[in-house]
Design an enzyme around this catalytic site. Structure first.
Site, mmCIF file in Angstrom:
data_model
loop_
_atom_site.group_PDB
_atom_site.id
_atom_site.type_symbol
_atom_site.label_atom_id
_atom_site.label_comp_id
_atom_site.label_asym_id
_atom_site.label_seq_id
_atom_site.Cartn_x
_atom_site.Cartn_y
_atom_site.Cartn_z
ATOM 1 N N LYS A 1 28.444 16.379 6.036
ATOM 2 C CA LYS A 1 28.138 17.307 7.119
ATOM 3 C C LYS A 1 27.675 16.571 8.383
ATOM 4 O O LYS A 1 27.766 17.097 9.480
ATOM 5 C CB LYS A 1 27.130 18.338 6.661
ATOM 6 C CG LYS A 1 27.757 19.247 5.589
ATOM 7 C CD LYS A 1 26.893 20.413 5.195
ATOM 8 C CE LYS A 1 27.646 21.389 4.301
ATOM 9 N NZ LYS A 1 27.835 20.874 2.935
HETATM 10 C C1 LIG Z 1 28.773 21.378 2.027
HETATM 11 C C2 LIG Z 1 29.197 20.468 0.932
HETATM 12 C C3 LIG Z 1 30.406 20.669 0.225
HETATM 13 C C4 LIG Z 1 31.306 21.871 0.465
HETATM 14 O O1 LIG Z 1 31.962 21.850 1.711
HETATM 15 P P1 LIG Z 1 32.676 23.183 2.262
HETATM 16 O O2 LIG Z 1 33.088 22.829 3.662
HETATM 17 O O3 LIG Z 1 31.633 24.259 2.219
HETATM 18 O O4 LIG Z 1 33.830 23.484 1.390
HETATM 19 C C5 LIG Z 1 30.763 19.736 -0.734
HETATM 20 N N1 LIG Z 1 29.978 18.676 -1.023
HETATM 21 C C6 LIG Z 1 28.812 18.453 -0.372
HETATM 22 C C7 LIG Z 1 27.982 17.273 -0.752
HETATM 23 C C8 LIG Z 1 28.381 19.335 0.619
HETATM 24 O O5 LIG Z 1 27.215 19.118 1.263
#
Ligand SMILES: *Cc1c(COP(=O)(O)O)cnc(C)c1O
Length: 469
Positions: free
Chosen positions: A112
């Site tokens: 993120k």
């Molecule tokens: C947010 C997250 C996901 C999922 O991503 P999406 O965009 O919601 O599909 C997967 N792995 C980790 C470690 C995350 O923080």
């Protein structure tokens, strides 16, 4: 380029407006009206460039000249200079043709950061230009909150309030948020669960009167700029492994569908992708949709991969819009029905079409731990549980061994020590150098009762005052 709503009713927006707006006023999500396309030559020219330069080239058409090139290049360069690896998102080879795209070298050790380091800078740029300040409110069960705080802590024109459920996030995740002592950062621990926190944020967006006119901004994955920033690493990884001359495949640990939707955008923009694999945990709405055309709610399960513990994948609406010929009225109807019945099906022929590109698998906790142990034994890599789900799905679902498979490594294993210990490889975990003193750092956090009025009073009292340190 303009941005339009998946439900067809909200006004079209400029890039600046779409960055500053969360959900569309008709309840839909914003998407570009038309997609830029890269020629084979343009893609081939990106091979070997720095990540920041690829990012600049991939995102420039979306910015649409609303930020001058020099400034945009600077924002992108600064965003990715916060990563602890020169490649920003390096590729690591797991076996003959299976690669891990490590997305966890940013400030908070999860993918993120890739989007939120840029989004904070974009917001600050536009707010400064307009002479405005804004308030960010978000609820987190872990990764999003810390990434949003790190993305906004240096922003002069933003105050950020992140709600987390008191005593219900892991210690690493809590400390990553509460040890940021900037004056514009406010951590609120709610005496309730994640859904309570989420409901308060939703209610605040629905009725913003408590802010007396200060703009409220969303940084969850309904914000188009997050998707945009994520398109870049699909292109960067693809060209590093031979695209556009050869095809590549991706496997994406998925929850809200934001990450894999960005991959789909890269494909639509000209990246030759053979296959996308959607990997889920026991919260398998996406897997059921791909396997049985069943997009329906079921009860939340708490798993070892908590960042993928969701009931409904909000960004799936963006794919739905594309699959149904970008017919906003039809999507609005499907989503209205979903609201009432808790389920929807994609039109049959559209679903068959999607299946040509997408495969999926749901992996339970046992399979997650087994994969962590297996990969450690095979090549000494310690996977986090989300990434392990991806590796397992890639191994089971890939269609071609001669097409490189790129599994997205979405988090650093140190963030999720429980799963790694259960897999029997806990002794291999070490905090990266820039976080080695995390457990000694001072924390700042306000505990509030599970009450919307108290939370809104706190935000109103502290918002629009802070000056970053
Ligand atoms: C947010 C997250 C996901 C999922 O991503 P999406 O965009 O919601 O599909 C997967 N792995 C980790 C470690 C995350 O923080």
């Amino acid at each position: 380029m303009r941005y339009i709503s998946t439900r067809g009713q909200a006004p079209a927006l400029s890039f600046e407006e779409v960055v500053l707006t969360g959900m569309a006023s008709d309840g839909g999500l914003y998407v570009p009206e038309t997609l830029p396309e890269f020629s084979k030559e343009e893609l081939a020219d990106m091979a070997g460039l720095s990540y920041a330069e690829i990012a600049f080239r991939v995102m420039k058409p979306f910015v649409n000249g609303e930020i001058d090139d020099e400034t945009f290049r600077r924002l992108v360069t600064e965003a990715y200079a916060t990563f602890n690896h020169d490649a920003v998102v390096p590729l690591k080879q797991l076996d003959a043709s299976h690669f891990l795209l490590e997305q966890f070298h940013g400030p908070t050790l999860a993918f993120k950061d890739v989007a939120l380091q840029l989004l904070g800078r974009l917001l600050d740029h536009f707010l400064k230009k307009r002479g405005e300040r804004a308030v960010i409110m978000g609820a987190t069960s872990g990764d999003t909150g810390s990434a949003a705080i790190e993305g906004c802590r240096h922003c002069d024109n933003l105050d950020i309030f992140i709600l987390h459920p008191h005593n219900r996030v892991s210690e690493v995740q809590r400390r990553q948020m509460t040890s940021v002592l900037a004056n514009n950062v406010f951590n609120i621990a709610i005496e309730g669960n994640f859904d309570d926190a989420q409901a308060m944020v939703k209610a605040s967006f629905a009725n913003q009167g408590f802010l007396n006119g200060t703009r409220l901004v969303a940084v969850n994955s309904i914000n188009w700029a997050r998707i945009m920033a994520q398109i870049v690493y699909y292109v960067a990884a693809g060209v590093a492994l031979g695209a556009p001359q050869r095809e590549v495949s991706f496997c994406v640990p998925s929850a809200n569908f934001g990450n894999v939707f960005a991959g789909y955008m890269a494909y639509k923009m000209g990246l030759p992708v053979k296959q996308f694999i959607i990997a889920t945990n026991a919260n398998d709405i996406l897997h059921r949709t791909l396997a049985a055309n069943d997009f329906s709610k079921k009860e939340l399960a708490a798993t070892l991969a908590p960042s993928m513990d969701i009931v409904v994948s909000s960004n799936f609406e963006r794919l739905l819009f594309d699959l149904h010929g970008r017919n906003g009225a039809l999507v609005a109807k499907l989503m209205d029905d979903f609201k009432v019945s808790g389920k929807l099906s994609v039109e049959d022929d559209r679903w068959t079409e999607a299946r040509k590109l997408f495969d999926s698998l749901a992996v339970d906790d046992e399979g997650t731990c087994a994969t962590i142990a297996e990969v450690f034994a095979q090549c000494g890599e310690v996977l986090d549980p989300h990434t392990a789900i991806g590796v397992r799905a890639a191994r089971e679902c890939r269609r071609s061994l001669s097409t490189p498979m790129i599994t997205l490594g979405t988090a650093h294993p140190v963030k999720f020590p429980d799963a790694v210990r259960q897999a029997g490889v806990g002794e291999a975990l070490h905090l990266p150098a820039h976080l080695s003193d995390l457990f000694e750092r001072e924390e700042r956090c306000t505990v509030l009762p599970n009450s919307l009025a108290d939370v809104q009073a706190f935000v109103a009292a502290h918002g629009n005052r802070g000056k970053p340190l």
